[in-house]
Write an enzyme that holds these catalytic residues in place. Structure first.
Site, PDB file in Angstrom:
ATOM      1  N   CYS A 161       0.753  -0.978  -0.023  1.00  0.00           N
ATOM      2  CA  CYS A 161      -0.282  -0.014  -0.108  1.00  0.00           C
ATOM      3  C   CYS A 161       0.676   1.203   0.143  1.00  0.00           C
ATOM      4  O   CYS A 161       0.199   2.272  -0.068  1.00  0.00           O
ATOM      5  CB  CYS A 161      -1.468   0.656   1.230  1.00  0.00           C
ATOM      6  SG  CYS A 161      -2.205  -1.382   1.521  1.00  0.00           S
ATOM      7  N   HIS A 210      -2.232   7.719   6.376  1.00  0.00           N
ATOM      8  CA  HIS A 210      -2.855   6.700   5.387  1.00  0.00           C
ATOM      9  C   HIS A 210      -3.571   6.568   6.213  1.00  0.00           C
ATOM     10  O   HIS A 210      -4.245   6.085   4.848  1.00  0.00           O
ATOM     11  CB  HIS A 210      -1.420   5.549   5.887  1.00  0.00           C
ATOM     12  CG  HIS A 210      -1.581   4.584   5.326  1.00  0.00           C
ATOM     13  ND1 HIS A 210      -1.346   4.381   3.875  1.00  0.00           N
ATOM     14  CD2 HIS A 210      -2.046   3.041   5.314  1.00  0.00           C
ATOM     15  CE1 HIS A 210      -1.102   3.255   3.406  1.00  0.00           C
ATOM     16  NE2 HIS A 210      -1.416   2.677   4.434  1.00  0.00           N
ATOM     17  N   HIS A 239      -9.893   2.561   0.290  1.00  0.00           N
ATOM     18  CA  HIS A 239      -8.422   2.619   0.809  1.00  0.00           C
ATOM     19  C   HIS A 239      -8.211   2.171  -0.306  1.00  0.00           C
ATOM     20  O   HIS A 239      -8.796   0.536  -1.078  1.00  0.00           O
ATOM     21  CB  HIS A 239      -8.102   1.434   1.773  1.00  0.00           C
ATOM     22  CG  HIS A 239      -6.500   1.133   1.732  1.00  0.00           C
ATOM     23  ND1 HIS A 239      -5.773   1.511   1.307  1.00  0.00           N
ATOM     24  CD2 HIS A 239      -5.527   0.537   2.733  1.00  0.00           C
ATOM     25  CE1 HIS A 239      -4.258   1.683   1.258  1.00  0.00           C
ATOM     26  NE2 HIS A 239      -4.619   0.427   2.563  1.00  0.00           N
TER      27      HIS A 239
END
Length: 431
Positions: free
Chosen positions: A175, A310, A347
């Site tokens: 990620c 994040h 996400h």
């Protein structure tokens, strides 16, 4: 900092909610919309089996919600000189990244056809999401599946199609892939590996496998909504997107009359090392990363007005990140506004850092920090009163400091690779 820093001269964005341009993206953010929709019914996924299967013992319920690209299946192969048979065998991430690169170059005022043979690099963050049949299966698309699904071909396809002669790297650090790709592009420009670079990240889910894996890990949201930094955060929600940026040295950009969207003051990457578990984040590693980036940028935490974190909405991830942010950015008298676009689009995995960077550039241009949704009550994991951090729970003015707006972007991967970027946008860029 250097006397000839790397700057961003063009960008493109595609995101859930029908976002196909940077203007669309800002509209989504400024209107404080959540772009989650039911699972797509046109990808051949067994939606009923997916939702029913998550009710088995040991799994967390999967909700019929995610951040999906409307145009993931839309592609004009003839425009790029690709046959329809080959295009179908191509991972949609190749198609979307290629389209995003073309649009980013056009945004920079560059005719992509003029780059044939140019010393231009391609750096794309991506990872496998399960597209296509097994290579060992005999099918109508056999012969195209190796190049269609190979991770390295995402960047290679772009370089081949545009005729670029610089480095072409596909970067997989899970990620944090997009920001890691940007970091490598900056290093490549500074080292002279290329004179221009396209960098960013892409994610289009070829299967719903990540929903199943995180259902087993009990890391999906209880209600299908992503609530970064909220006391009621219960897990993440998966999404898709692409963000591509055109990078040059500032001297070259000025010489060619390019519009400069932002200056990359610092790009830093590090690794968690050994933690309590393979995918468990490290507070200490994040603190080291933030401090290194601030030092490299030649600024102080008081200068940074916005941190796009994040912020996945998972309890472990948010707790670790908030502790690291409080120990660094939280030490400022009036700290930065904190947020995460995952509250809008979910996400977006390998593309997450790219969408975060695009958000910061747009916010700086408009002198406004967008709201982070679903934060009725901030997380109890840190003492907000004792830090300068504040979550942007509504559209918040972003004043310039000494003629510019400084923003930071974070991305952390389950690979353990952490990435952080500090970008400066001149006040004169404000819309």
């Amino acid at each position: 900092m250097t006397d000839d820093p790397v700057v961003i001269v063009g960008m493109s964005v595609e995101a859930p909610g029908g976002v196909r341009t940077a203007s669309d993206y800002w509209a989504l953010l400024s209107e404080q919309r959540e772009a989650l929709t039911p699972f797509p019914r046109d990808r051949g996924w067994s939606i009923r089996g997916l939702l029913d299967g998550s009710r088995r013992d040991g799994f967390k319920r999967i909700h019929d919600l995610g951040g999906f690209l409307d145009g993931a299946g839309h592609f004009d192969p003839e425009f790029f000189g690709i046959s329809r048979r080959e295009a179908i065998a191509m991972d949609p991430q190749q198609r979307v990244a290629l389209r995003g690169t073309w649009r980013a170059l056009e945004d920079a005022g560059i005719n992509p056809d003029d780059l044939v043979g140019a010393d231009a690099g391609v750096y794309v963050g991506a990872y496998h999401t399960g597209y296509g049949p097994d290579l060992a299966e005999f099918s109508h698309h056999s012969g195209h599946l190796i190049t269609g699904t190979a991770l390295g071909v995402i960047s290679g396809r772009i370089a081949y199609t545009l005729g670029l002669a610089g480095p072409a790297l596909t970067v997989d650090t899970s990620c944090s892939s997009a920001l890691t790709a940007v970091h490598l592009a900056v290093q490549g420009l500074r080292a002279g590996d290329c004179e221009l670079a396209v960098a960013g990240g892409v994610c289009v889910m070829g299967s719903p496998g990540f929903f199943v894996e995180f259902a087993k890990q009990h890391a999906l949201s209880d209600d299908g909504h992503c609530r970064p930094y909220s006391a009621h955060a219960s897990g993440t929600v998966w999404g898709e997107g692409v963000g591509m940026f055109v990078l040059q040295r500032r001297s070259a950009a000025r010489r060619q009359g390019r519009r400069i969207l932002g200056e990359l003051r610092a790009t830093c990457v590090n690794q968690d090392g050994r933690t309590v578990g393979l995918t468990a984040p490290s507070r200490d590693a994040q603190i080291r990363l933030f401090r290194k980036a601030i030092e490299q940028a030649g600024v102080t935490v008081d200068d940074v007005g916005m941190v796009e974190g994040h912020g996945t909405g998972t309890r472990l991830g948010d707790r670790t990140e908030l502790a690291a942010l409080a120990a660094t950015y939280g030490t400022a008298g009036t700290g930065p506004r904190l947020g995460s676009v995952k509250s809008n689009v979910g996400h977006t995995q390998a593309a997450a850092g790219a969408l975060g960077l695009a958000k910061v550039l747009l916010a700086a241009e408009r002198a406004t920090v967008p709201a982070t949704l679903h934060v009725d009550e901030p997380s109890h994991e840190i003492d907000w009163d004792s830090t300068g951090l504040r979550i942007a729970e509504k559209m918040t003015p972003w004043p310039a400091v000494r003629g510019e707006r400084l923003g930071a972007v974070s991305a952390f991967g389950m690979s353990g690779t952490n990435a952080h970027v500090v970008v400066a946008v001149p006040e004169s860029q404000a819309a």
